[in-house]
Design a protein around this motif. Structure first.
Motif, PDB file in Angstrom:
ATOM      1  N   MET A 146       0.856  -1.192   0.000  1.00 32.03           N
ATOM      2  CA  MET A 146       0.000   0.000   0.000  1.00 32.03           C
ATOM      3  C   MET A 146       0.889   1.238   0.000  1.00 32.03           C
ATOM      4  N   MET A 147       0.771   2.044  -1.021  1.00 30.15           N
ATOM      5  CA  MET A 147       1.615   3.224  -1.158  1.00 30.15           C
ATOM      6  C   MET A 147       1.516   4.151   0.053  1.00 30.15           C
ATOM      7  N   ARG A 148       0.367   4.257   0.664  1.00 29.71           N
ATOM      8  CA  ARG A 148       0.154   5.237   1.724  1.00 29.71           C
ATOM      9  C   ARG A 148       0.933   4.928   2.999  1.00 29.71           C
ATOM     10  N   HIS A 149       1.348   3.691   3.163  1.00 28.32           N
ATOM     11  CA  HIS A 149       2.074   3.305   4.363  1.00 28.32           C
ATOM     12  C   HIS A 149       3.403   2.641   4.030  1.00 28.32           C
ATOM     13  N   ALA A 150       3.857   2.759   2.795  1.00 25.40           N
ATOM     14  CA  ALA A 150       5.062   2.050   2.367  1.00 25.40           C
ATOM     15  C   ALA A 150       6.297   2.569   3.095  1.00 25.40           C
ATOM     16  N   ALA A 151       7.106   1.626   3.606  1.00 24.08           N
ATOM     17  CA  ALA A 151       8.389   1.943   4.208  1.00 24.08           C
ATOM     18  C   ALA A 151       9.399   2.221   3.092  1.00 24.08           C
ATOM     19  N   PRO A 152      10.582   2.758   3.436  1.00 25.40           N
ATOM     20  CA  PRO A 152      11.522   3.152   2.381  1.00 25.40           C
ATOM     21  C   PRO A 152      11.852   2.068   1.358  1.00 25.40           C
ATOM     22  N   ALA A 153      12.129   0.849   1.792  1.00 26.42           N
ATOM     23  CA  ALA A 153      12.506  -0.192   0.830  1.00 26.42           C
ATOM     24  C   ALA A 153      11.361  -0.509  -0.120  1.00 26.42           C
ATOM     25  N   ALA A 154      10.148  -0.669   0.424  1.00 25.32           N
ATOM     26  CA  ALA A 154       8.986  -0.955  -0.423  1.00 25.32           C
ATOM     27  C   ALA A 154       8.667   0.238  -1.316  1.00 25.32           C
ATOM     28  N   LEU A 155       8.877   1.423  -0.799  1.00 25.14           N
ATOM     29  CA  LEU A 155       8.609   2.620  -1.590  1.00 25.14           C
ATOM     30  C   LEU A 155       9.576   2.727  -2.762  1.00 25.14           C
ATOM     31  N   ALA A 156      10.841   2.360  -2.531  1.00 20.89           N
ATOM     32  CA  ALA A 156      11.816   2.368  -3.627  1.00 20.89           C
ATOM     33  C   ALA A 156      11.400   1.403  -4.727  1.00 20.89           C
ATOM     34  N   GLU A 157      10.941   0.208  -4.340  1.00 21.12           N
ATOM     35  CA  GLU A 157      10.485  -0.756  -5.345  1.00 21.12           C
ATOM     36  C   GLU A 157       9.265  -0.245  -6.095  1.00 21.12           C
ATOM     37  N   ALA A 158       8.357   0.410  -5.387  1.00 22.72           N
ATOM     38  CA  ALA A 158       7.166   0.971  -6.036  1.00 22.72           C
ATOM     39  C   ALA A 158       7.548   2.081  -7.003  1.00 22.72           C
ATOM     40  N   LEU A 159       8.481   2.921  -6.624  1.00 26.91           N
ATOM     41  CA  LEU A 159       8.938   3.980  -7.524  1.00 26.91           C
ATOM     42  C   LEU A 159       9.573   3.391  -8.781  1.00 26.91           C
ATOM     43  N   ARG A 160      10.344   2.319  -8.626  1.00 31.89           N
ATOM     44  CA  ARG A 160      10.939   1.672  -9.804  1.00 31.89           C
ATOM     45  C   ARG A 160       9.859   1.091 -10.710  1.00 31.89           C
ATOM     46  N   ALA A 161       8.866   0.447 -10.098  1.00 31.41           N
ATOM     47  CA  ALA A 161       7.786  -0.143 -10.896  1.00 31.41           C
ATOM     48  C   ALA A 161       6.995   0.929 -11.630  1.00 31.41           C
ATOM     49  N   SER A 162       6.742   2.040 -10.951  1.00 34.84           N
ATOM     50  CA  SER A 162       6.008   3.127 -11.589  1.00 34.84           C
ATOM     51  C   SER A 162       6.800   3.700 -12.753  1.00 34.84           C
ATOM     52  N   ARG A 163       8.114   3.844 -12.575  1.00 37.43           N
ATOM     53  CA  ARG A 163       8.935   4.376 -13.658  1.00 37.43           C
ATOM     54  C   ARG A 163       8.964   3.400 -14.841  1.00 37.43           C
ATOM     55  N   GLU A 164       8.967   2.107 -14.562  1.00 37.67           N
ATOM     56  CA  GLU A 164       8.900   1.131 -15.656  1.00 37.67           C
ATOM     57  C   GLU A 164       7.603   1.287 -16.434  1.00 37.67           C
ATOM     58  N   ASP A 165       6.494   1.513 -15.725  1.00 34.00           N
ATOM     59  CA  ASP A 165       5.223   1.765 -16.413  1.00 34.00           C
ATOM     60  C   ASP A 165       5.324   2.993 -17.311  1.00 34.00           C
ATOM     61  N   THR A 166       5.896   4.062 -16.775  1.00 30.70           N
ATOM     62  CA  THR A 166       6.033   5.307 -17.534  1.00 30.70           C
ATOM     63  C   THR A 166       6.845   5.080 -18.804  1.00 30.70           C
ATOM     64  N   LEU A 167       7.988   4.431 -18.673  1.00 33.64           N
ATOM     65  CA  LEU A 167       8.889   4.259 -19.811  1.00 33.64           C
ATOM     66  C   LEU A 167       8.309   3.296 -20.838  1.00 33.64           C
ATOM     67  N   ARG A 168       7.641   2.257 -20.372  1.00 33.25           N
ATOM     68  CA  ARG A 168       7.054   1.298 -21.306  1.00 33.25           C
ATOM     69  C   ARG A 168       5.955   1.966 -22.140  1.00 33.25           C
ATOM     70  N   THR A 169       5.119   2.755 -21.500  1.00 35.16           N
ATOM     71  CA  THR A 169       4.041   3.419 -22.234  1.00 35.16           C
ATOM     72  C   THR A 169       4.585   4.507 -23.146  1.00 35.16           C
ATOM     73  N   PHE A 170       5.634   5.207 -22.715  1.00 36.61           N
ATOM     74  CA  PHE A 170       6.254   6.195 -23.596  1.00 36.61           C
ATOM     75  C   PHE A 170       6.833   5.513 -24.834  1.00 36.61           C
ATOM     76  N   ALA A 171       7.408   4.324 -24.670  1.00 32.44           N
ATOM     77  CA  ALA A 171       7.916   3.583 -25.826  1.00 32.44           C
ATOM     78  C   ALA A 171       6.770   3.223 -26.777  1.00 32.44           C
ATOM     79  N   ASP A 172       5.603   2.894 -26.223  1.00 29.96           N
ATOM     80  CA  ASP A 172       4.428   2.633 -27.070  1.00 29.96           C
ATOM     81  C   ASP A 172       4.061   3.871 -27.881  1.00 29.96           C
ATOM     82  N   TYR A 173       4.100   5.024 -27.243  1.00 28.16           N
ATOM     83  CA  TYR A 173       3.800   6.275 -27.942  1.00 28.16           C
ATOM     84  C   TYR A 173       4.815   6.522 -29.066  1.00 28.16           C
TER      85      TYR A 173
END
Length: 396
Positions: free
Chosen positions: A1-28
């Motif tokens: 859950m993003m709202r309570h994520a500790a630093p390690a989990a938050l880092a993984e979530a940020l990486r996953a979100s950036r992968e989503d961003t880059l993958r969709t930009f590649a589609d564009y």
């Protein structure tokens, strides 16, 4: 859950979100080699979107001298210089008018991607040195939510542009049975508490009295909405509000967006192609005007956001949500005691009467979903992944 994520989990979530961003930009980039899109109020230039995501993260984290203060930070505190010297003039959405974004001297795709890589490395390094308290993590969580929101926007903009992206642009059929959920009259605490992360417009938990009501257990399916369309509902003014009639006349629509007749049935455009419409899928790409008109025709009404939130919190097993955003009858207003967070433009400029949407859509990241989250768009928007849920007019 993003709202309570500790630093390690938050880092993984940020990486996953950036992968989503880059993958969709590649589609564009594959679909639009020059990355040009028409100038439209519901669109942004893809290259601007990409640069803005990186700018936002850097502005509120690496360049923010008061990031450790979280919501108490001074938004006007002097910032360190950006990695790209003209970044503020290019990407600050608070100062760069929407219409100007098509004429800005933006860096090319490769330079923008390189900027994002450097900015992201700085974010992760700072996060690794950040304690696990909510205030210290506030801006990291905000940047994550911001990027996830822009990813969903990229998906519905792709649908508007009729281009294909990896994430499908259609909600799935609803597996749960329909019917109504009945809740008795009672008091309910509306809004989020102070633990973890919350958006400023959710804070100020307050008790509200909610009368007895009956609410749909899930969003309305196409099989519910199409009879209104097929009976000529878009040409019958008695079902539409004054604002709805004006919108309908201006739009020229005679059926929901992205639908077309196909023999005796219907098809829905998904990306660049057309598919048979699944009658069990939730109705999608409906404006608030269309949602309200359907309710008038069906002898129903839209729920208030307090009714929606109470049902989601108190009856989670019986109240299915998350395939489409759901319009409510409530205008977007501050809760009692509202205090804007440092990102001043997130809520306060939009307390203008536009309706609240609740829930999430199939394109909303799981990290962002929360039953107390308040979304808000103007009533004419039918490019977003929005449908409806209804309530009985008379209390039980």
């Amino acid at each position: 859950m993003m709202r309570h994520a500790a630093p390690a989990a938050l880092a993984e979530a940020l990486r996953a979100s950036r992968e989503d961003t880059l993958r969709t930009f590649a589609d564009y980039r594959r679909a639009l080699p020059d990355l040009r899109v028409p100038q439209d109020a519901a669109l942004n230039p893809p290259l601007w979107e990409l640069g803005h995501i990186g700018w936002f993260q850097e502005y509120w984290i690496a360049r923010n001298p008061q990031r450790a203060l979280g919501p108490r930070a001074d938004p006007d505190a002097a910032r360190a210089a950006p990695l790209r010297k003209d970044a503020d003039a290019l990407y600050n959405s608070s100062r760069v008018a929407h219409g100007r974004r098509w004429s800005l001297p933006l860096p090319d795709a490769e330079a923008t991607l390189a900027d994002l890589e450097r900015q992201f490395a700085g974010t992760i390094a700072l996060l690794a040195a950040t304690p696990g308290e909510d205030e210290a993590l506030y801006f990291f969580r905000l940047a994550l939510a911001h990027e996830d929101m822009h990813h969903e926007a990229a998906i519905y903009m792709a649908q508007t542009l009729a281009i294909d992206v990896e994430q499908p642009a259609a909600p799935q059929p609803l597996p749960v049975p329909g019917g109504e959920l009945e809740l008795p009259a009672g008091f309910f605490h509306l809004g989020s508490g102070s633990q973890g992360f919350a958006f400023d417009n959710e804070l100020g938990t307050h008790e509200v009295e909610v009368g007895a009501f009956r609410i749909d257990r899930c969003a309305r399916r196409w099989r519910d909405v199409l009879p209104f369309v097929e009976s000529g509902g878009y040409a019958q003014p008695q079902w539409w509000s004054d604002a709805g009639r004006a919108w309908l006349q201006a739009s020229g629509l005679r059926h929901p967006r992205h639908l077309r007749r196909a023999g005796s049935g219907w098809q829905r455009r998904v990306g660049s192609g057309w598919q048979p419409l699944d009658a069990d899928a939730p109705a999608c790409h409906l404006s608030a005007h269309e949602a309200a008109a359907w309710c008038a025709w069906a002898g129903r009404r839209l729920p208030s956001e307090a009714q929606w939130e109470r049902a989601a919190i108190e009856a989670p097993e019986a109240f299915a949500w998350g395939e489409v955003w759901e319009w409510t009858s409530s205008p977007f207003r501050p809760y009692p005691g509202f205090s804007a967070h440092p990102y001043r433009d997130y809520s306060a400029p939009w307390f203008d009467g536009r309706p609240v949407l609740r829930g999430a859509s199939f394109a909303t990241s799981a990290r962002l979903r929360h039953p107390r989250y308040r979304n808000y768009f103007t009533a004419e928007r039918n490019d977003i992944f929005a449908g409806l849920r209804s309530c009985a007019v008379d209390p039980p």
